[in-house]
Write an enzyme that holds these catalytic residues in place. Structure first.
Site: not given
Ligand code: BES
Ligand code: ZN
Ligand code: ZN
Length: 497
Positions: A273, A347
């Site tokens: 990230k 997931r």
């Molecule tokens: N933990 C994150 C989702 C999230 C984002 C929670 C902002 C709280 C605030 C999750 O694990 C994630 O990173 N999801 C990705 C999925 C994508 C790679 C398909 C996302 O939402 O960008």
């Molecule tokens: Zn994530």
């Protein structure tokens, strides 16, 4: 006996009690006022005599109180200072308005130790929840004299007839404490809360309320084939855990399974990230926190429903052992998955836990997770997205709205049945479109739900963590959403025949 394990920082809530009449040693009296055509209306309350009521009303008028929803008015009173919370028009008052306005009041009251609350016939349940939830303020790891730290009221006495209000009062108290446990867990940084310490805390806490607990460590996970949880955890020096909590009252008629995402920190892994605001990913275990707080709450409320909860705890880190894009893993139960993005890790751990939870053939399966940024894009920061089997999904979303935790039913899309396919494995963890990301995640999870189980998946990426200002009874940071929705759904299921 193993020693009790506590969180490094717990938030202390004020004491609160039910009393029949006005106690002598109060510092202030909190009352409701309503708006009326000509100005303000002050309802007759058994705790205040007619003459005083009249005098107070003229004081409200003199200071120009309008009683708009959320407005707080202070007057000198007769025997003690009065703080009035405006509730708007009397015929438009509902429980959420009460919770929000007294939540706001609880945040604004300073330098008062003991406050008496006289809300007459208004809901004791909403009143107590609003007061306690609004009083919450995470102290953090700071010296005793942090000067921006509010000095909140230390005790409340609520005037109500115990005969009619006692049950509501106790339910509200336990519910608010459960929400605040979820908040404390989420607010605890990953330096202190990681799979091992989290599991140890749950073991210790479960004992206190008659909940059975079983912790699977990395060796047990390996032996039983929990490939998703292990894959996400393998890039961290801190190994993952699967914690099973079980509340089983003797005469329960229904069986509910619960599952929660417990990523104690989400760096994204190799699909790392951006660093801006990455610190908020301490909250990526918010789903698990809501689930465990709900189970302990249900036990304390003695809800007549069997609950088997599974929280999948792992830290998503990038290192030499971490999973790579392109890797294929085997989930618990045998489904294989191609990992195209290591940041779609929630997931992966949930899949294992859902497959395990399904083995017990529950009547209902409730799962929640801070799963996708796409939830926030679609529904904003306050409204959870609910997917699942039609009827139960709608029931859960509606319950959420009823208790003041907004939630909205979302569909699972036919096109994702196609885009989830890959030549490399049974399914892939992200597709190549990026459209409807919250819904794709729902489709992924649906592959792990046992046949015939009514289920709901609640994406709380936004609602579980408040990055903005305090609002009503919502503090900054962890909100404890959706604990109140879950307790309400479970209470409802327990009362079904
Ligand atoms: N933990 C994150 C989702 C999230 C984002 C929670 C902002 C709280 C605030 C999750 O694990 C994630 O990173 N999801 C990705 C999925 C994508 C790679 C398909 C996302 O939402 O960008
Ligand atoms: Zn994530
Ligand atoms: Zn995550």
């Amino acid at each position: 006996m193993s020693p009790s394990v506590s969180l490094p920082v717990r938030t202390e809530l004020p004491d609160i009690e039910l009393v029949k009449k006005l106690p002598k040693n109060a510092d202030a009296l909190l009352v409701p006022i309503f708006s009326e055509n000509e100005g303000v209306e002050f309802p007759v309350c058994p705790a205040i005599d007619k003459k005083t009521t009249k005098e107070l009303l003229s004081q409200f008028k003199a200071v120009g109180a309008k009683a708009k929803a959320g407005e707080i008015t202070r007057i000198p009173g007769v025997e003690l200072p009065i703080i009035a919370v405006g509730l708007g028009a009397a015929d438009e008052v509902d429980d959420e308005k009460i919770r929000r306005t007294v939540g706001t009041a609880a945040r604004s009251l300073k330098d008062l130790e003991h406050v008496v609350v006289a809300f007459g016939a208004l809901s004791t349940r909403a009143l107590v929840e609003g007061l306690l939830l609004g009083s919450y303020s995470y102290p953090g790891f700071r010296g005793a004299k942090a000067d921006d730290q509010p000095t909140r009221v230390s005790s409340y006495s609520v005037i109500a007839d115990p005969k009619t209000a006692k049950e509501e009062f106790v339910a509200a108290h336990i519910t608010a404490e459960s929400v605040c446990l979820a908040r404390d867990l989420v607010n605890t940084p990953s330096s202190h809360l990681y799979p091992e310490t989290y599991a140890a805390f749950l073991q210790s806490e479960a004992k206190k309320c008659g909940v059975d607990v079983d912790v699977l460590d990395e060796k047990a996970l390996e032996k039983k084939g929990f490939g998703g949880i292990l894959a996400v955890g393998q890039g961290s020096a801190r190994p993952p855990r699967l914690v099973h909590l079980r509340w089983s009252p003797r005469h329960a008629k229904k069986k509910v399974a619960m599952v929660g995402k417990g990523i104690t920190f989400d760096t994204g892994g190799i699909s790392i990230k951006p660093s801006l605001h990455m610190e908020n990913m301490i909250s990526d275990m918010g789903g698990s926190a809501a689930v465990v707080a709900t189970v302990f709450g249900a036990a304390r409320l003695n809800l007549n429903v069997e609950i088997n909860a599974f929280v999948a705890l792992a830290e998503n880190m990038p290192d030499g052992n971490a999973i790579r894009p392109g890797d294929v893993i085997t989930h618990y139960g045998g489904i294989t998955s191609e990992i195209l993005n290591t940041d779609a890790e929630g997931r992966l751990v949930l899949a294992d836990a859902l497959a395990r939870a399904s083995e017990d053939h529950p009547d209902y399966l409730i799962e929640t997770a801070t799963l996708t940024g796409a939830q926030i894009v679609a529904l904003g920061v306050r409204t959870s997205g609910v997917m699942g089997s039609d009827e139960f999904r709608d029931r859960l979303a509606e319950t959420g709205r009823k208790v003041g935790e907004p939630a909205w039913a979302m569909p699972l899309l036919e096109e994702h049945e196609k885009t989830i396919k890959t030549p490399a494995a049974d399914i892939r963890n992200v597709d190549n479109t990026r459209h409807g990301g919250m819904l794709y995640a729902g489709t992924y999870l649906s592959k792990f739900i046992g046949d015939g189980i009514e289920w709901a998946h609640v994406d709380i990426a936004g609602p579980s963590f408040n990055e903005g200002r305090p609002d009503g009874y919502l503090p900054v940071r962890a909100t404890g959403v959706p604990v109140r929705t879950f307790l309400a759904v479970l209470a409802d299921i327990a009362e079904q025949n």
